[in-house]
Structures are given as structure tokens and as C-alpha cells.
Design a protein around this motif. Structure first.
Motif, PDB file in Angstrom:
ATOM      1  N   ARG A   1    -122.337 -82.154  13.517  1.00  0.00           N
ATOM      2  CA  ARG A   1    -121.605 -80.939  13.814  1.00  0.00           C
ATOM      3  C   ARG A   1    -120.571 -80.640  12.732  1.00  0.00           C
ATOM      4  O   ARG A   1    -120.337 -79.492  12.381  1.00  0.00           O
ATOM      5  CB  ARG A   1    -120.914 -81.088  15.175  1.00  0.00           C
ATOM      6  CG  ARG A   1    -120.183 -79.836  15.630  1.00  0.00           C
ATOM      7  CD  ARG A   1    -119.347 -80.091  16.871  1.00  0.00           C
ATOM      8  NE  ARG A   1    -120.142 -80.636  17.940  1.00  0.00           N
ATOM      9  CZ  ARG A   1    -119.960 -81.816  18.476  1.00  0.00           C
ATOM     10  NH1 ARG A   1    -119.007 -82.614  17.999  1.00  0.00           N
ATOM     11  NH2 ARG A   1    -120.710 -82.268  19.450  1.00  0.00           N
TER      12      ARG A   1
ATOM     13  N   ASP B   1    -127.382 -68.141   2.212  1.00  0.00           N
ATOM     14  CA  ASP B   1    -126.978 -68.855   3.426  1.00  0.00           C
ATOM     15  C   ASP B   1    -125.588 -69.446   3.255  1.00  0.00           C
ATOM     16  O   ASP B   1    -125.354 -70.233   2.329  1.00  0.00           O
ATOM     17  CB  ASP B   1    -127.965 -69.983   3.738  1.00  0.00           C
ATOM     18  CG  ASP B   1    -129.352 -69.466   4.064  1.00  0.00           C
ATOM     19  OD1 ASP B   1    -129.445 -68.391   4.676  1.00  0.00           O
ATOM     20  OD2 ASP B   1    -130.338 -70.142   3.708  1.00  0.00           O
TER      21      ASP B   1
ATOM     22  N   PRO C   1    -117.246 -74.519   9.264  1.00  0.00           N
ATOM     23  CA  PRO C   1    -118.265 -73.475   9.461  1.00  0.00           C
ATOM     24  C   PRO C   1    -117.716 -72.098   9.135  1.00  0.00           C
ATOM     25  O   PRO C   1    -116.563 -71.768   9.460  1.00  0.00           O
ATOM     26  CB  PRO C   1    -118.609 -73.604  10.950  1.00  0.00           C
ATOM     27  CG  PRO C   1    -118.261 -75.013  11.302  1.00  0.00           C
ATOM     28  CD  PRO C   1    -117.058 -75.349  10.462  1.00  0.00           C
TER      29      PRO C   1
ATOM     30  N   SER D   1    -120.939 -65.330  11.643  1.00  0.00           N
ATOM     31  CA  SER D   1    -121.962 -66.302  12.011  1.00  0.00           C
ATOM     32  C   SER D   1    -121.953 -66.608  13.503  1.00  0.00           C
ATOM     33  O   SER D   1    -122.957 -67.030  14.051  1.00  0.00           O
ATOM     34  CB  SER D   1    -121.745 -67.605  11.233  1.00  0.00           C
ATOM     35  OG  SER D   1    -120.458 -68.147  11.517  1.00  0.00           O
ATOM     36  N   GLY D   2    -120.799 -66.387  14.162  1.00  0.00           N
ATOM     37  CA  GLY D   2    -120.745 -66.656  15.590  1.00  0.00           C
ATOM     38  C   GLY D   2    -121.253 -65.518  16.441  1.00  0.00           C
ATOM     39  O   GLY D   2    -121.336 -65.660  17.651  1.00  0.00           O
TER      40      GLY D   2
ATOM     41  N   ARG E   1    -124.265 -63.788  15.937  1.00  0.00           N
ATOM     42  CA  ARG E   1    -125.638 -63.501  15.553  1.00  0.00           C
ATOM     43  C   ARG E   1    -126.573 -63.421  16.745  1.00  0.00           C
ATOM     44  O   ARG E   1    -127.715 -62.983  16.617  1.00  0.00           O
ATOM     45  CB  ARG E   1    -126.147 -64.554  14.564  1.00  0.00           C
ATOM     46  CG  ARG E   1    -125.402 -64.517  13.245  1.00  0.00           C
ATOM     47  CD  ARG E   1    -125.875 -65.582  12.285  1.00  0.00           C
ATOM     48  NE  ARG E   1    -125.145 -65.465  11.014  1.00  0.00           N
ATOM     49  CZ  ARG E   1    -125.542 -64.721  10.002  1.00  0.00           C
ATOM     50  NH1 ARG E   1    -126.649 -64.008  10.103  1.00  0.00           N
ATOM     51  NH2 ARG E   1    -124.835 -64.653   8.901  1.00  0.00           N
TER      52      ARG E   1
ATOM     53  N   GLU F   1    -128.228 -65.140  20.630  1.00  0.00           N
ATOM     54  CA  GLU F   1    -128.791 -66.355  21.189  1.00  0.00           C
ATOM     55  C   GLU F   1    -130.282 -66.176  21.433  1.00  0.00           C
ATOM     56  O   GLU F   1    -130.761 -65.055  21.649  1.00  0.00           O
ATOM     57  CB  GLU F   1    -128.099 -66.722  22.501  1.00  0.00           C
ATOM     58  CG  GLU F   1    -126.617 -67.039  22.358  1.00  0.00           C
ATOM     59  CD  GLU F   1    -125.980 -67.291  23.704  1.00  0.00           C
ATOM     60  OE1 GLU F   1    -125.842 -68.467  24.092  1.00  0.00           O
ATOM     61  OE2 GLU F   1    -125.633 -66.300  24.395  1.00  0.00           O
TER      62      GLU F   1
ATOM     63  N   GLY G   1    -130.734 -65.051  12.188  1.00  0.00           N
ATOM     64  CA  GLY G   1    -130.219 -66.394  12.469  1.00  0.00           C
ATOM     65  C   GLY G   1    -131.339 -67.407  12.536  1.00  0.00           C
ATOM     66  O   GLY G   1    -132.522 -67.058  12.636  1.00  0.00           O
TER      67      GLY G   1
ATOM     68  N   HIS H   1    -130.138 -71.296  22.701  1.00  0.00           N
ATOM     69  CA  HIS H   1    -129.605 -71.796  21.434  1.00  0.00           C
ATOM     70  C   HIS H   1    -128.854 -70.668  20.732  1.00  0.00           C
ATOM     71  O   HIS H   1    -129.325 -69.522  20.704  1.00  0.00           O
ATOM     72  CB  HIS H   1    -130.712 -72.301  20.514  1.00  0.00           C
ATOM     73  CG  HIS H   1    -131.360 -73.569  20.995  1.00  0.00           C
ATOM     74  ND1 HIS H   1    -130.848 -74.813  20.709  1.00  0.00           N
ATOM     75  CD2 HIS H   1    -132.467 -73.766  21.753  1.00  0.00           C
ATOM     76  CE1 HIS H   1    -131.623 -75.733  21.259  1.00  0.00           C
ATOM     77  NE2 HIS H   1    -132.609 -75.120  21.904  1.00  0.00           N
ATOM     78  N   GLN H   2    -127.696 -71.028  20.146  1.00  0.00           N
ATOM     79  CA  GLN H   2    -126.927 -70.090  19.356  1.00  0.00           C
ATOM     80  C   GLN H   2    -127.549 -69.974  17.966  1.00  0.00           C
ATOM     81  O   GLN H   2    -127.817 -70.981  17.310  1.00  0.00           O
ATOM     82  CB  GLN H   2    -125.479 -70.558  19.233  1.00  0.00           C
ATOM     83  CG  GLN H   2    -124.561 -69.593  18.513  1.00  0.00           C
ATOM     84  CD  GLN H   2    -124.205 -68.384  19.345  1.00  0.00           C
ATOM     85  OE1 GLN H   2    -123.942 -68.499  20.529  1.00  0.00           O
ATOM     86  NE2 GLN H   2    -124.187 -67.218  18.731  1.00  0.00           N
TER      87      GLN H   2
ATOM     88  N   LYS I   1    -127.704 -69.514  14.084  1.00  0.00           N
ATOM     89  CA  LYS I   1    -126.780 -69.886  13.022  1.00  0.00           C
ATOM     90  C   LYS I   1    -127.233 -69.279  11.711  1.00  0.00           C
ATOM     91  O   LYS I   1    -128.386 -68.944  11.514  1.00  0.00           O
ATOM     92  CB  LYS I   1    -126.698 -71.414  12.897  1.00  0.00           C
ATOM     93  CG  LYS I   1    -126.209 -72.084  14.165  1.00  0.00           C
ATOM     94  CD  LYS I   1    -126.171 -73.594  14.022  1.00  0.00           C
ATOM     95  CE  LYS I   1    -125.711 -74.256  15.308  1.00  0.00           C
ATOM     96  NZ  LYS I   1    -125.694 -75.741  15.197  1.00  0.00           N
TER      97      LYS I   1
END
Length: 424
Positions: A154, A254, A280, A285-286, A288, A290, A389, A420-421, A423
Motif C-alpha cells: 500500500r 501513469d 499516492p 486518482s481518487g 476515477r 469503482e 483506471g 474495487h477502486q 487506480k
């Protein structure tokens, strides 16, 4: 001759008749004493009767023994508690923390077990659980070693070294980008092509960039950048923002990580050198979106079934505030692309429903080195398609992805769904 099966009463009747005839014979022969023939007949009858009694006793004993053995054999063949059934029960004992799966296959389904054994000689649940536990689940859920591994995946985005200082005579801020270490791999080849963007926030219009270091996770730049004509009182109001990215020739770059340093907390009278851990990137990016998907591993067929179910709150990539999303699914083995499949494109939809399944051949012994890369794309008719993502699913990716992968292995033949988120 007599047989052991003749009844005792028949021989008793013969003896009675012989005793009745003995006096008559003795009278005819003219004497009160029994003759030699009478004694011989009596002895023969007595011996025959004794032998008959002994043989009848043995016959009944043999019948009881044979009857018990026959009954036991019927019980052994007809009940589920036979030797094979007991061995199956022992086989479904799973390791600590495992779950018993498909116990109905063991209890009360003998014919079904035999057919499965003929068609699938190596597909028993116990063999799968034992093999996967020994080969794959080396880190038990909840262990300290597992938490450490997930924490590293992480946070470990690498780190960067840079220097900063101010020249009061020339009113110039000097920034030197020196090097970076332990950057994560962003390309399928297992490397990255990193470069650095430099901003003085809140100004995002003017930026400077380093050169791209090809296929290097520990790049050395040693490049110097000058921000000229900045009064000192303006400089201390700015934040030095460094963003490390992976260069991609055919798609969007990226983001790897970022570092923010308020200049009012730095002694700028002389060049100061810093090591900073990359964090991060926060530039969109947060948000994008799910993706909901399910994984199902079938050990009998040696296949992984990936079901792309739906997405929500996808990032708008088009000028009109929408996207035309579709999903690409790559199967990778040891960082090599093996097979690609993709869904249909959903026009102008930020919450698309796909419900498409894809099967990939993956032998059990390759699960450790297998990665499923899922990329949500925005279809563009006039230019290159944009990446919305990505998701990397394997036993060594991020914490959520690792949990999903382990659940798939622990529950064979059962679809395991998870959000899933996405990324960058």
C-alpha cells in the motif's frame, strides 16, 4: 451312509426299532443272553447317533458364522460408513482457517463420487485445498507477516532525493532533482520509464520536467531547474510540488507518486538536500470510479472465470461530461501478456452494466505468478482511447486485490464478487 443334514429323530426311531427286535432275535436263537449280532448292531447305532449329534452341532455353528459374515458384508456394501466413505471424510479436513467445501459430495452420494473419480481423478476438494494451501496460501489471513506484506504494497511507492535553495542576489529559486529509488513497475515488462514534473503551487500553468529514464526503477537525473525573477517574499508563499510519472508513448502517462514541500518551512539561505517518500497522487486518482467484478477458479478445468459486472461513478473523459467505457482484461504470467479479452462499449454512461464473463486457462502451479490486469477505457472515435483506471489482481498486489485473490482460491468453483477502486 448318513449325512449331517438328516434329523436326529430319524436315527432315534431306528434305534427304537432295533431294541424292539433284539429280544425276538435272542428268543429265536434260543438263549436269554444277547447274541454277538445284537451287540454289534447296538454299537453301530450308538456310534452313528453320537456322530450325528456332533455333526449337527457343527452345522448349526457354521451357519451362524456364515450368517454373520454375510450380514456384515451386506452392511459394508450398503451403508455410507464404508471404508471409502471414512477415507473421504478424512480427506475433507482442511488446514487451520480453511473452510469445508462441498461436504454433500462425501455424504450419501456414492455413485456420484465414483463418476467424478473416473472423469476427474485429481479434482477432489481435499486435494485442491491441500495443494493450494501448501503452494499459495503461505501467508495466513490475519497474520503479522500478511499485514506487513499488505502494508508495504500500500505505501511503498519509492522515494525521491532533491535539493532546493534561493539566490537572493539573482532572486532565483534553484531546484535540483537528483535521483529516485525503489519505484514501482507500471509497465507490463516489469519496469517503468520515470520522469518528474515540478510545480510551484498554487500555480499549475507553469511547470518544468526532467528527462525520461527508460526502463529504470532507480533513476539518476542530476538535473538543475531555475525559477528566475521570484522575490523571496513570494517564494515562501509557494509549495514545491514534485510528481513522478511513468512515461507512456501510446497512452496517458501513469502517475507513480508525489511530494509536497512548503517552502516557508525550509531554510533557503543555502542548498538543502532531502529524501522524501512518495505518496499516492491526489490529482483526480481518487475519483476515477469503482468496478464490481467476480472471480471463480475451477481446479478441474484449470481456469479462472472473470465476470465484469458493472461500474459506478466513472470519471468523465469526454468534453460533454460523459464517457464511453469498455473493459479490457489481460491475463499475465511472469509479467508477460498471455491473452486479452474485452467487453462491449457502453455509450455515454458513467454507471454502465456489463455482465460479461471471460474464461482463462490457468493451471494450479501457475497461480502464484499469474496476474489479471483489468483496465477501464474510454472509447474515442477520433483519437486514442483514454485510460479511466486500472486494477491489478494477484496474490501480491494491493490489500483489497490480495483479499479478493485469496477468497477466490479458498472457495473453488464459487464466484466471489467484490468492488474495487480504479487506480491511475
Amino acid at each position: 451312509m448318513f449325512t449331517a443334514c438328516e434329523p436326529v429323530w430319524w436315527w432315534g426311531a431306528c434305534l427304537y426299532r432295533a431294541e424292539q427286535r433284539a429280544p425276538v432275535l435272542s428268543t429265536k436263537l434260543g438263549g436269554g443272553a444277547p447274541t454277538r449280532d445284537v451287540l454289534l448292531v447296538s454299537a453301530i447305532i450308538t456310534v452313528s447317533l453320537s456322530v450325528t449329534v456332533v455333526l449337527c452341532g457343527l452345522c448349526h455353528w457354521c451357519q451362524r458364522k456364515l450368517g454373520k459374515r454375510y450380514k456384515n458384508s451386506l452392511e459394508t456394501v450398503g451403508t455410507p460408513d464404508s471404508g471409502r466413505g471414512r477415507s473421504e471424510k478424512k480427506a475433507i479436513k482442511l488446514p487451520t482457517g480453511g473452510k469445508a467445501v462441498d461436504t454433500a459430495l462425501v455424504l450419501g452420494q456414492t455413485p456420484h463420487d465414483e463418476s467424478d473419480r473416473r472423469t476427474e481423478p485429481h479434482s477432489s476438494v481435499s486435494d485442491l485445498a491441500n495443494s493450494l494451501t501448501s503452494e499459495m496460501l503461505m501467508l495466513s489471513p490475519g497474520s503479522e507477516e500478511d499485514e506487513t506484506h499488505e502494508g508495504c504494497s500500500r505505501e511503498n511507492l519509492g522515494r525521491i532525493q532533491f535539493s532546493v535553495g534561493y539566490n537572493f542576489q539573482e532572486s532565483t529559486l534553484t531546484v535540483k532533482i537528483l535521483k529516485a529509488q525503489e519505484l514501482p513497475a507500471k509497465d507490463f515488462s516489469g519496469t517503468s520509464d520515470p520522469f518528474v514534473k515540478i510545480y510551484l503551487l498554487p500555480d499549475k500553468k507553469h511547470k518544468l520536467e526532467t528527462k525520461v529514464k527508460r526502463k529504470n526503477l532507480n533513476p539518476h537525473w542530476n538535473e538543475t531547474f531555475l525559477f528566475e525573477g521570484f522575490p523571496y517574499d513570494k517564494v515562501v508563499q509557494r509549495v514545491l510540488y514534485l510528481q513522478v510519472l511513468d512515461y507512456d508513448r501510446f497512452s496517458r502517462n501513469d502517475p507513480i507518486g508525489e511530494v509536497s514541500t512548503p517552502l516557508n518551512k525550509v531554510d533557503l539561505t543555502q542548498m538543502q538536500t532531502f529524501w522524501r517518500d512518495l505518496k499516492p497522487c491526489s490529482d483526480g486518482s481518487g475519483s476515477r470510479g469503482e468496478l464490481l467484478l467476480s472471480l471463480c477458479y475451477n481446479p478441474s478445468a484449470n481456469s479462472i472465470i472473470v465476470n465484469i459486472i458493472k461500474a459506478r461513478n466513472l470519471k468523465a473523459m469526454d468534453i460533454g461530461g460523459t464517457s464511453d467505457p469498455y473493459v479490457k482484461v489481460w491475463l499475465m504470467y511472469k509479467d508477460r501478456r498471455v491473452e486479452k479479452k474485452k467487453t462491449v462499449t457502453m455509450k455515454r454512461n458513467l454507471n454502465p452494466i456489463f455482465n460479461e464473463s471471460f474464461a482463462f486457462d490457468v493451471p494450479t502451479e501457475r497461480l502464484r505468478e499469474t496476474t489479471v490486469v483489468i483496465t477501464v477505457m474510454d472509447k474515442d472515435r477520433l483519437s486514442r482511447n483514454d485510460v479511466i483506471g486500472k486494477i491489478y489482481l494477484s496474490w501480491k498486489s494491493g490489500p483489497g486485490e490480495v483479499r479478493h485473490w485469496k477468497d477466490m482460491i479458498a472457495r473453488p468453483r464459487q464466484p466471489v464478487a467484490q468492488w474495487h477502486q480504479l487506480k491511475a
